[in-house]
Design a protein around this motif. Structure first.
Motif, PDB file in Angstrom:
ATOM      1  N   TYR A  68       0.839  -1.189   0.000  1.00  0.00           N
ATOM      2  CA  TYR A  68       0.000   0.000   0.000  1.00  0.00           C
ATOM      3  C   TYR A  68       0.880   1.246   0.000  1.00  0.00           C
ATOM      4  CZ  TYR A  68       1.107   0.329   5.022  1.00  0.00           C
ATOM      5  OH  TYR A  68       1.754   0.433   6.226  1.00  0.00           O
ATOM      6  N   THR A  69       0.278   2.397  -0.246  1.00  0.00           N
ATOM      7  CA  THR A  69       1.007   3.660  -0.136  1.00  0.00           C
ATOM      8  C   THR A  69       0.498   4.421   1.080  1.00  0.00           C
ATOM      9  OG1 THR A  69      -0.566   4.802  -1.603  1.00  0.00           O
ATOM     10  CG2 THR A  69       1.415   3.852  -2.610  1.00  0.00           C
ATOM     11  N   ARG A  70       1.410   5.089   1.751  1.00  0.00           N
ATOM     12  CA  ARG A  70       1.057   5.929   2.896  1.00  0.00           C
ATOM     13  C   ARG A  70       1.145   7.381   2.465  1.00  0.00           C
ATOM     14  NH1 ARG A  70       4.718   4.455   6.409  1.00  0.00           N
ATOM     15  NH2 ARG A  70       6.064   6.279   6.235  1.00  0.00           N
ATOM     16  N   ASN A  71      -0.012   8.016   2.382  1.00  0.00           N
ATOM     17  CA  ASN A  71      -0.102   9.401   1.940  1.00  0.00           C
ATOM     18  C   ASN A  71      -0.256  10.313   3.151  1.00  0.00           C
ATOM     19  OD1 ASN A  71      -0.741   8.984  -1.209  1.00  0.00           O
ATOM     20  ND2 ASN A  71      -1.857   7.452  -0.015  1.00  0.00           N
ATOM     21  N   LYS A  72       0.606  11.294   3.263  1.00  0.00           N
ATOM     22  CA  LYS A  72       0.472  12.312   4.315  1.00  0.00           C
ATOM     23  C   LYS A  72      -0.444  13.389   3.758  1.00  0.00           C
ATOM     24  CE  LYS A  72       1.304  14.870   7.924  1.00  0.00           C
ATOM     25  NZ  LYS A  72       2.519  15.686   7.939  1.00  0.00           N
ATOM     26  N   ILE A  73      -1.630  13.531   4.352  1.00  0.00           N
ATOM     27  CA  ILE A  73      -2.625  14.449   3.823  1.00  0.00           C
ATOM     28  C   ILE A  73      -3.057  15.460   4.874  1.00  0.00           C
ATOM     29  CG2 ILE A  73      -3.468  12.616   2.287  1.00  0.00           C
ATOM     30  CD1 ILE A  73      -6.053  12.610   4.075  1.00  0.00           C
ATOM     31  N   GLU A  74      -3.846  16.422   4.428  1.00  0.00           N
ATOM     32  CA  GLU A  74      -4.456  17.394   5.333  1.00  0.00           C
ATOM     33  C   GLU A  74      -5.825  17.740   4.777  1.00  0.00           C
ATOM     34  OE1 GLU A  74      -2.193  20.614   7.712  1.00  0.00           O
ATOM     35  OE2 GLU A  74      -2.910  21.606   5.904  1.00  0.00           O
ATOM     36  N   TYR A  75      -6.834  17.661   5.627  1.00  0.00           N
ATOM     37  CA  TYR A  75      -8.175  18.067   5.222  1.00  0.00           C
ATOM     38  C   TYR A  75      -8.677  19.134   6.189  1.00  0.00           C
ATOM     39  CZ  TYR A  75      -9.956  14.752   8.800  1.00  0.00           C
ATOM     40  OH  TYR A  75     -10.222  14.070   9.966  1.00  0.00           O
ATOM     41  N   VAL A  76      -9.728  19.818   5.818  1.00  0.00           N
ATOM     42  CA  VAL A  76     -10.207  20.974   6.586  1.00  0.00           C
ATOM     43  C   VAL A  76     -11.665  20.763   6.983  1.00  0.00           C
ATOM     44  CG1 VAL A  76     -10.587  23.476   6.589  1.00  0.00           C
ATOM     45  CG2 VAL A  76      -8.624  22.505   5.346  1.00  0.00           C
ATOM     46  N   VAL A  77     -11.951  20.983   8.258  1.00  0.00           N
ATOM     47  CA  VAL A  77     -13.324  20.943   8.775  1.00  0.00           C
ATOM     48  C   VAL A  77     -13.565  22.219   9.562  1.00  0.00           C
ATOM     49  CG1 VAL A  77     -14.920  19.788  10.349  1.00  0.00           C
ATOM     50  CG2 VAL A  77     -13.409  18.423   8.893  1.00  0.00           C
ATOM     51  N   HIS A  78     -14.481  23.036   9.088  1.00  0.00           N
ATOM     52  CA  HIS A  78     -14.832  24.292   9.759  1.00  0.00           C
ATOM     53  C   HIS A  78     -13.586  25.119  10.106  1.00  0.00           C
ATOM     54  CE1 HIS A  78     -18.882  22.977   9.642  1.00  0.00           C
ATOM     55  NE2 HIS A  78     -18.785  22.089  10.625  1.00  0.00           N
ATOM     56  N   GLY A  79     -12.691  25.211   9.144  1.00  0.00           N
ATOM     57  CA  GLY A  79     -11.492  26.035   9.310  1.00  0.00           C
ATOM     58  C   GLY A  79     -10.357  25.366  10.046  1.00  0.00           C
ATOM     59  N   ARG A  80     -10.548  24.151  10.540  1.00  0.00           N
ATOM     60  CA  ARG A  80      -9.488  23.428  11.247  1.00  0.00           C
ATOM     61  C   ARG A  80      -8.706  22.560  10.262  1.00  0.00           C
ATOM     62  NH1 ARG A  80     -14.075  22.761  14.553  1.00  0.00           N
ATOM     63  NH2 ARG A  80     -14.391  20.636  13.774  1.00  0.00           N
ATOM     64  N   ASN A  81      -7.404  22.725  10.216  1.00  0.00           N
ATOM     65  CA  ASN A  81      -6.556  21.895   9.375  1.00  0.00           C
ATOM     66  C   ASN A  81      -6.220  20.608  10.133  1.00  0.00           C
ATOM     67  OD1 ASN A  81      -6.378  23.814   7.237  1.00  0.00           O
ATOM     68  ND2 ASN A  81      -4.851  24.929   8.410  1.00  0.00           N
ATOM     69  N   ILE A  82      -6.550  19.477   9.549  1.00  0.00           N
ATOM     70  CA  ILE A  82      -6.408  18.193  10.244  1.00  0.00           C
ATOM     71  C   ILE A  82      -5.414  17.316   9.493  1.00  0.00           C
ATOM     72  CG2 ILE A  82      -7.620  16.157  11.089  1.00  0.00           C
ATOM     73  CD1 ILE A  82     -10.193  18.038  10.869  1.00  0.00           C
ATOM     74  N   PRO A  83      -4.213  17.096  10.058  1.00  0.00           N
ATOM     75  CA  PRO A  83      -3.245  16.201   9.440  1.00  0.00           C
ATOM     76  C   PRO A  83      -3.682  14.750   9.624  1.00  0.00           C
ATOM     77  CG  PRO A  83      -2.251  17.500  11.222  1.00  0.00           C
ATOM     78  CD  PRO A  83      -3.729  17.667  11.307  1.00  0.00           C
ATOM     79  N   ALA A  84      -3.411  13.945   8.619  1.00  0.00           N
ATOM     80  CA  ALA A  84      -3.808  12.538   8.685  1.00  0.00           C
ATOM     81  C   ALA A  84      -2.922  11.720   7.767  1.00  0.00           C
ATOM     82  CB  ALA A  84      -5.273  12.374   8.283  1.00  0.00           C
ATOM     83  N   PHE A  85      -2.912  10.423   7.994  1.00  0.00           N
ATOM     84  CA  PHE A  85      -2.347   9.494   7.033  1.00  0.00           C
ATOM     85  C   PHE A  85      -3.511   8.824   6.310  1.00  0.00           C
ATOM     86  CE2 PHE A  85       1.577   9.139   9.824  1.00  0.00           C
ATOM     87  CZ  PHE A  85       2.396   9.801   8.916  1.00  0.00           C
ATOM     88  N   LEU A  86      -3.367   8.705   5.008  1.00  0.00           N
ATOM     89  CA  LEU A  86      -4.326   7.983   4.181  1.00  0.00           C
ATOM     90  C   LEU A  86      -3.571   6.812   3.566  1.00  0.00           C
ATOM     91  CD1 LEU A  86      -7.209   7.929   2.924  1.00  0.00           C
ATOM     92  CD2 LEU A  86      -6.243   9.197   0.984  1.00  0.00           C
ATOM     93  N   LEU A  87      -3.949   5.617   3.945  1.00  0.00           N
ATOM     94  CA  LEU A  87      -3.290   4.411   3.462  1.00  0.00           C
ATOM     95  C   LEU A  87      -4.143   3.809   2.352  1.00  0.00           C
ATOM     96  CD1 LEU A  87      -2.338   2.812   6.912  1.00  0.00           C
ATOM     97  CD2 LEU A  87      -1.210   4.680   5.663  1.00  0.00           C
ATOM     98  N   VAL A  88      -3.527   3.609   1.195  1.00  0.00           N
ATOM     99  CA  VAL A  88      -4.270   3.147   0.018  1.00  0.00           C
ATOM    100  C   VAL A  88      -3.656   1.861  -0.513  1.00  0.00           C
ATOM    101  CG1 VAL A  88      -5.073   3.730  -2.299  1.00  0.00           C
ATOM    102  CG2 VAL A  88      -4.842   5.544  -0.575  1.00  0.00           C
ATOM    103  N   PRO A  89      -4.412   0.759  -0.510  1.00  0.00           N
ATOM    104  CA  PRO A  89      -3.879  -0.501  -1.040  1.00  0.00           C
ATOM    105  C   PRO A  89      -3.567  -0.375  -2.537  1.00  0.00           C
ATOM    106  CG  PRO A  89      -5.916  -0.851   0.181  1.00  0.00           C
ATOM    107  CD  PRO A  89      -5.774   0.617  -0.013  1.00  0.00           C
ATOM    108  N   LYS A  90      -2.599  -1.138  -2.970  1.00  0.00           N
ATOM    109  CA  LYS A  90      -2.307  -1.183  -4.399  1.00  0.00           C
ATOM    110  C   LYS A  90      -3.324  -2.095  -5.083  1.00  0.00           C
ATOM    111  CE  LYS A  90       2.588  -0.145  -3.814  1.00  0.00           C
ATOM    112  NZ  LYS A  90       3.995  -0.608  -4.004  1.00  0.00           N
ATOM    113  N   GLY A  91      -3.741  -1.710  -6.260  1.00  0.00           N
ATOM    114  CA  GLY A  91      -4.764  -2.468  -6.970  1.00  0.00           C
ATOM    115  C   GLY A  91      -5.834  -1.537  -7.499  1.00  0.00           C
TER     116      GLY A  91
END
Length: 304
Positions: free
Chosen positions: A33-56
């Protein structure tokens, strides 16, 4: 006003977009899988996260994994993904290897969302104080830690919901301890969560107060206990699948069997008795390999 709307009103929850886009800052190849370092926003809050995506090619089942507390605020998403801390907490990396898209965000006041998050170990001594200040400020402004934690978790589900590679009928949620608390609140308020596991966290406010058991800051909702209890929250997950993991010597899940019996009546009324399950172990609060294996097998069962 119905129960779920009244609870939402007391907490002060605001609507979250059905789909949320994210910024990707890095991609690491982790073999299966790939480990993506992402950031999403909820009501102005920046939220760091990892998004793990299987290959396929997918579509893949997906799961939000909420990290624990354990008074280690310098670890959040990294522990879930096996990069730090207790290997038994690495649900994210294991599920990604099993073919799940996994999102693992930092909760408010943890890892990258701490004051002095990039500071030295000496700075980490201030984490508890800064967390307490965030609680105080939230009570004063109405932006409680509970409100933020629930909204940010729902936002993570919206990130998953916006991915074409995700099977929308197989989006789940899990967590242990602090993460388990976030899990049942998020599942109650978000119907897109089809199955959820809460480990070491199902305990009534009454039990905590009667036995002087600590109440985590994101569980403090002013006025909530005047009208509702934890059983009322979990009732709102029905008729969807929900698994309670508890142990007989764990003060943070001590009356889980009694809560289960209360909620079970509600599940029966919806002809969904078998969708509510409980597994009680001998022992204390900490995860064991036996519990981890049971949780993983239960979740992976939904991918079949």
């Amino acid at each position: 006003m119905n129960r779920i709307n009244r609870m939402s009103e007391i907490i002060g929850l605001e609507p979250i977009a059905d789909k949320i886009k994210y910024a990707c800052h890095s991609v690491i190849d982790c073999d299966t899988y790939t480990r993506n370092k992402i950031e999403y926003v909820v009501h102005g809050r920046n939220i760091p996260a990892f998004l793990l995506v299987p290959k396929g090619h997918g579509p893949f089942p997906a799961v939000l994994v909420n990290h624990q507390h354990h008074s280690q605020r310098n670890w959040g998403k990294s522990e879930v993904c096996g990069l730090a801390g207790d290997p038994l907490q690495a649900f994210g990396s294991i599920l990604a290897c099993a073919g799940f898209v996994v999102i693992a965000p930092d909760a408010i006041c943890f890892e990258e969302r701490r004051v002095n998050a990039s500071g030295t170990e000496e700075n980490h001594k201030e984490d508890e104080w800064n967390h307490f200040l965030a609680l105080c400020h939230g009570i004063l402004t109405g932006e409680t830690l509970a409100k933020i934690a629930i909204e940010d978790a729902i936002g993570a589900i919206s990130v998953l919901n916006g991915l074409d590679i995700v099977d929308k009928s197989k989006i789940g949620c899990l967590g242990h301890s602090y993460g388990g608390n976030t899990t049942f609140f998020a599942a109650a308020f978000d119907q897109r969560i089809k199955y959820a596991v809460s480990s070491g966290s199902v305990v009534s406010y009454k039990y905590r107060m009667d036995n002087l058991t600590g109440i985590e800051m994101s569980s403090i909702i002013p006025g909530f206990l005047k009208e509702f209890e934890i059983a009322d929250v979990i009732k709102e997950i029905a008729p969807r699948h929900f698994l309670i993991i508890c142990s007989d010597d764990d003060k943070y899940s001590k009356d889980a069997p009694q809560i289960f019996e209360t909620v079970k009546k509600h599940y029966i009324s919806k002809n969904a008795e078998h969708n509510l399950q409980i597994k009680q172990y001998k022992g204390s609060h900490q995860l064991t390999q036996e519990r981890v294996d049971y949780i993983l097998n239960w979740i992976i069962g939904f991918a079949k």
